[in-house]
Design a protein around this motif. Structure first.
Motif, mmCIF file in Angstrom:
data_model
loop_
_atom_site.group_PDB
_atom_site.id
_atom_site.type_symbol
_atom_site.label_atom_id
_atom_site.label_comp_id
_atom_site.label_asym_id
_atom_site.label_seq_id
_atom_site.Cartn_x
_atom_site.Cartn_y
_atom_site.Cartn_z
ATOM 1 N N VAL A 272 -116.203 -5.399 11.067
ATOM 2 C CA VAL A 272 -115.166 -5.164 10.028
ATOM 3 C C VAL A 272 -116.097 -4.167 8.781
ATOM 4 O O VAL A 272 -116.923 -4.255 8.468
ATOM 5 N N THR A 273 -115.245 -2.924 8.545
ATOM 6 C CA THR A 273 -115.723 -1.866 7.906
ATOM 7 C C THR A 273 -114.910 -2.001 6.498
ATOM 8 O O THR A 273 -114.118 -2.757 6.356
ATOM 9 N N ASP A 274 -115.355 -1.181 5.309
ATOM 10 C CA ASP A 274 -114.540 -1.308 4.156
ATOM 11 C C ASP A 274 -113.177 -0.766 4.168
ATOM 12 O O ASP A 274 -112.187 -1.236 3.825
ATOM 13 N N GLN A 275 -112.942 0.336 5.002
ATOM 14 C CA GLN A 275 -111.905 0.727 5.459
ATOM 15 C C GLN A 275 -110.664 -0.280 6.172
ATOM 16 O O GLN A 275 -109.567 -0.295 5.812
ATOM 17 N N ASP A 276 -111.316 -1.093 6.867
ATOM 18 C CA ASP A 276 -110.657 -1.999 7.564
ATOM 19 C C ASP A 276 -110.138 -3.214 6.652
ATOM 20 O O ASP A 276 -108.823 -3.488 6.745
ATOM 21 N N GLN A 277 -110.979 -3.147 5.645
ATOM 22 C CA GLN A 277 -110.551 -4.317 4.632
ATOM 23 C C GLN A 277 -109.196 -3.762 3.623
ATOM 24 O O GLN A 277 -108.549 -4.483 3.327
ATOM 25 N N LYS A 278 -109.452 -2.153 3.513
ATOM 26 C CA LYS A 278 -108.196 -1.888 2.594
ATOM 27 C C LYS A 278 -106.976 -1.915 3.665
ATOM 28 O O LYS A 278 -106.044 -2.126 3.157
ATOM 29 N N LEU A 279 -107.011 -1.649 5.085
ATOM 30 C CA LEU A 279 -105.988 -1.839 5.635
ATOM 31 C C LEU A 279 -105.256 -3.151 5.752
ATOM 32 O O LEU A 279 -104.028 -3.157 5.674
ATOM 33 N N ALA A 280 -106.205 -4.085 5.687
ATOM 34 C CA ALA A 280 -105.758 -5.687 5.701
ATOM 35 C C ALA A 280 -105.059 -5.819 4.442
ATOM 36 O O ALA A 280 -103.804 -6.610 4.676
ATOM 37 N N LEU A 308 -117.272 -17.761 18.264
ATOM 38 C CA LEU A 308 -117.296 -18.540 16.966
ATOM 39 C C LEU A 308 -117.921 -17.677 15.973
ATOM 40 O O LEU A 308 -117.128 -17.849 14.627
ATOM 41 N N GLU A 309 -118.868 -17.391 16.219
ATOM 42 C CA GLU A 309 -119.839 -16.603 15.022
ATOM 43 C C GLU A 309 -118.949 -15.310 14.699
ATOM 44 O O GLU A 309 -119.106 -15.204 13.343
ATOM 45 N N TYR A 310 -118.715 -14.642 15.608
ATOM 46 C CA TYR A 310 -117.881 -13.432 15.334
ATOM 47 C C TYR A 310 -116.635 -13.584 14.532
ATOM 48 O O TYR A 310 -116.533 -13.065 13.352
ATOM 49 N N GLU A 311 -115.719 -14.606 15.088
ATOM 50 C CA GLU A 311 -114.744 -14.823 14.157
ATOM 51 C C GLU A 311 -115.052 -15.356 12.773
ATOM 52 O O GLU A 311 -114.122 -14.916 11.701
ATOM 53 N N LYS A 312 -115.845 -16.167 12.564
ATOM 54 C CA LYS A 312 -116.260 -16.792 11.224
ATOM 55 C C LYS A 312 -116.598 -15.643 10.328
ATOM 56 O O LYS A 312 -116.185 -15.390 9.100
ATOM 57 N N VAL A 313 -117.424 -14.397 10.713
ATOM 58 C CA VAL A 313 -118.116 -13.340 10.027
ATOM 59 C C VAL A 313 -116.591 -12.443 9.740
ATOM 60 O O VAL A 313 -116.478 -11.964 8.624
ATOM 61 N N MET A 314 -115.879 -12.176 10.695
ATOM 62 C CA MET A 314 -114.799 -11.286 10.597
ATOM 63 C C MET A 314 -113.842 -12.048 9.693
ATOM 64 O O MET A 314 -113.285 -11.208 8.635
ATOM 65 N N ARG A 315 -113.513 -13.233 9.655
ATOM 66 C CA ARG A 315 -112.418 -13.761 8.789
ATOM 67 C C ARG A 315 -112.935 -13.766 7.208
ATOM 68 O O ARG A 315 -112.137 -13.641 6.542
ATOM 69 N N SER A 316 -114.420 -13.853 7.048
ATOM 70 C CA SER A 316 -114.875 -13.853 5.796
ATOM 71 C C SER A 316 -114.856 -12.519 5.173
ATOM 72 O O SER A 316 -114.622 -12.300 4.110
ATOM 73 N N ARG A 317 -114.679 -11.446 5.991
ATOM 74 C CA ARG A 317 -114.406 -9.833 5.612
ATOM 75 C C ARG A 317 -113.183 -9.894 5.363
ATOM 76 O O ARG A 317 -112.597 -9.171 4.451
ATOM 77 N N LEU A 318 -112.232 -10.322 6.223
ATOM 78 C CA LEU A 318 -110.919 -10.076 6.375
ATOM 79 C C LEU A 318 -110.016 -11.187 5.561
ATOM 80 O O LEU A 318 -108.984 -11.718 6.063
ATOM 81 N N TYR A 319 -110.484 -11.696 4.256
ATOM 82 C CA TYR A 319 -109.856 -12.574 3.810
ATOM 83 C C TYR A 319 -108.453 -12.378 3.224
ATOM 84 O O TYR A 319 -107.590 -13.266 2.977
ATOM 85 N N PHE A 320 -107.937 -11.180 3.173
ATOM 86 C CA PHE A 320 -106.654 -10.735 2.821
ATOM 87 C C PHE A 320 -105.734 -11.331 3.990
ATOM 88 O O PHE A 320 -104.524 -11.635 3.690
#
Length: 453
Positions: A272-280, A308-320
Motif C-alpha cells: 500500500v502506497t500513499d497514492q493508494d491511501q488517497k484513492l481509498a 494473515l500478516e499481509y492483510e493486517k499490514v494492509m488494513r492498517s494502511r487502508l483504514y479508510f
C-alpha cells in the motif's frame, strides 16, 4: 451482447471518438488533438429511430508500423470487427484519401460485414459533397459527408446504417451491476478484466498508462449481469500533465462515482502506497461499496501465515476502508478471481440495504446502555432521542439528538461501530448524520405549515 454491434474503424485522428460521442449523445469517449488517444475498444449504447445498438470505438489503424502499441491496437480493432454486425469507416474529408485509407479499405472489402463510409470534417455544406466525392475511389460505395462536431450529415448516415441492423433483443428486465476497476498504474487492472472475460479485452503492457479510457464490458455470471469498467491508472496529481493521462484519470473518477461497487486493485509486491491511501479515501468519500483486490499474489514468497500478516499490514494502511472485504488473487494465473463476484454481490446488497426505524432504535438503545453519551464540564449530557435510515447507496442514518456538539469524534465512531456490529453493512460505507433539537423544531414547523396548506 444482445444488441447489434457497430464498429467504428479508421486511421488515427480522423475523428472516430468524436463520431462516437455524436452517435451515443455523450461525451464519454476521449477527444484530443493528439493522435492515438484511443487504444482499447470501448463500448457505448446508442439508438436511432426504433433501433438500439452498441457502438465500438477503436484505436487508429496503421498497417505498416509495428512500433509501440500499434500492433496491439490493430488486434483490438480486428476483434471489434469480428463481432460487429456492421462497420463505419471514418476518413478525413479535409485531408483527402491517403495510403492509410486505401490500405484499410482494401482490408475491409475482404470482410463479410456491411461497411459504410463516413467522410468526416465536412463542416461546409457547399464543399462537403466535393470533399466526399474524392473517396469513391476507395470502392466502398456511397461516401457520406458528415461533421461529427456539428452533427450535420449524421442523420443520413444513421438512416443507411439501421437498414443493416436487426431489431434489438435486449432484455431490459435484467439489472446491471456497475463495477469499476480502479487503482494505480500497472497494478493489473486490465489483466484482471481480461481474466474475468477469458479474452484479451484490454491491452496489457508493462508500460505505465497503457489504459487511457474507461472501458465498459458486459459480463454474465451465475444469472447476474455486470458492467465491468476498466479505468486508467491514477497517479499523483502533480505528476499528471494535461493530455491523455489527464482525461483518462477524470474518466476513472467518473467511473467511481457511477459505480455500484469499486474493485480497488492493490499490487501485492509493492504494498500500500500513499497514492493508494488517497484513492481509498476518495472511494469512501464518494460512498461507494468496495472490494479490495490484492493482485500479483503469485509473485509473493509465502508460508501459511503470510496472508494473515499481509492483510493486517494492509488494513492498517487502508483504514479508510476498514469495512471492505479483502481478497488475494493473481490475474495472471486466475487464482481466486472467480470468488470476486461473490464479494461484489455481497457489497452491492449491503450498499442498497434498508433497515427499519424500530431496529435502528433498538441498536441505539443498547449502545447507549453500554456506553452513555459524554457529559460536558457543565454537567450537560448528550442525548440521542431516536434514529432513522433516510436513504441507501450508501446507507445513511439520521440521529436526532439534543446537541450535536456534545458528541465528539470518539463517541461518533463508537456509534458507527455499534451499527456495524449489530446490522452488518460489510463492504459499504455508512453515513451518520447528527441533527440537533433546533433542526427538529424547523422540520416540525415545516411539516405543520404543509399540513395547514
Amino acid at each position: 451482447m444482445s444488441r447489434p454491434i457497430v464498429a467504428i474503424i479508421g486511421r488515427p485522428n480522423v475523428g472516430k471518438s468524436t463520431l462516437v460521442n455524436r452517435l451515443t449523445q455523450t461525451q464519454d469517449a476521449i477527444v484530443h488533438d493528439q493522435p492515438g488517444m484511443t487504444r482499447d475498444r470501448t463500448y457505448r449504447s446508442a439508438y436511432w429511430q426504433d433501433r438500439e445498438f452498441t457502438v465500438v470505438d477503436t484505436g487508429g489503424l496503421v498497417f505498416d508500423d509495428d512500433t509501440e502499441f500499434l500492433p496491439l491496437i490493430r488486434e483490438q480493432a480486428l476483434m471489434a470487427l469480428a463481432e460487429a454486425t456492421a462497420a463505419i469507416l471514418v476518413v478525413d474529408g479535409q485531408t483527402g484519401p491517403t495510403g492509410g485509407d486505401e490500405a484499410i479499405a482494401s482490408w475491409l472489402r475482404q470482410q463479410k460485414v456491411p461497411i459504410l463510409l463516413a467522410v468526416n470534417k465536412c463542416e461546409s455544406p457547399t464543399q462537403g459533397l466535393t470533399q466526399a466525392a474524392q473517396f469513391w475511389e476507395l470502392g466502398l460505395g456511397n461516401p457520406f459527408p458528415i461533421s461529427s462536431i456539428h452533427g450535420s450529415g449524421t442523420g443520413e448516415l444513421l438512416d443507411a446504417l439501421i437498414e443493416n441492423l436487426p431489431a434489438s433483443t435486449d432484455n431490459e428486465d435484467s439489472e446491471e451491476l456497475r463495477v469499476a476497476i480502479v487503482g494505480r498504474p500497472n497494478v493489473g487492472k486490465s489483466s484482471l478484466l481480461n481474466t474475468f472475460l477469458g479474452q484479451e479485452r484490454a491491452i496489457v503492457s508493462p508500460i505505465s498508462g497503457t489504459t487511457r479510457d474507461a472501458i465498459d464490458t458486459i459480463v454474465e455470471h451465475n444469472g447476474n449481469t455486470y458492467r465491468l469498467v476498466d479505468t486508467a491508472g491514477i497517479r499523483r496529481k502533480k505528476h499528471v500533465e494535461y493530455g491523455a493521462e489527464f482525461f483518462g484519470i477524470n474518466r476513472a473518477f467518473k467511473a467511481i462515482r457511477r459505480a455500484d461497487v469499486v474493485l480497488f486493485v492493490i499490487d501485492a509486491v509493492e504494498g500500500v502506497t500513499d497514492q493508494d491511501q488517497k484513492l481509498a479515501g476518495r472511494i469512501s468519500d464518494d460512498g461507494r461499496a468496495c472490494v479490495i483486490v490484492v493482485n500479483k499474489w503469485d509473485a509473493v514468497e509465502k508460508d501459511s501465515y503470510t496472508i494473515l500478516e499481509y492483510e493486517k499490514v494492509m488494513r492498517s494502511r487502508l483504514y479508510f476502508l476498514d469495512w471492505a472485504d479483502m481478497i488475494f488473487v493473481s490475474a495472471m494465473t486466475g487464482q481466486r478471481v472467480e470468488k470476486i463476484f461473490k464479494l461484489v454481490d455481497k457489497a452491492a446488497e449491503e450498499n442498497r440495504r434498508r433497515v427499519s426505524t424500530s431496529v435502528i432504535n433498538e441498536v441505539i438503545e443498547e449502545a447507549v446502555r453500554w456506553h452513555s453519551p459524554p457529559t460536558s464540564r457543565q454537567g450537560r449530557q448528550g442525548k440521542i432521542y431516536y434514529g432513522t435510515q433516510v436513504t441507501s447507496s450508501p446507507p445513511t442514518i439520521v440521529l436526532f439528538v439534543n446537541d450535536p456538539k456534545r458528541f465528539g469524534d470518539n463517541y461518533r465512531r463508537y456509534m458507527e461501530s455499534q451499527f456495524r456490529q449489530q446490522l452488518g453493512f460489510a463492504g459499504t460505507p455508512i453515513r451518520l448524520l447528527w441533527r440537533g433539537k433546533a433542526m427538529r423544531e424547523v422540520e416540525r414547523n415545516s411539516a405543520n405549515r404543509a399540513t395547514k396548506v
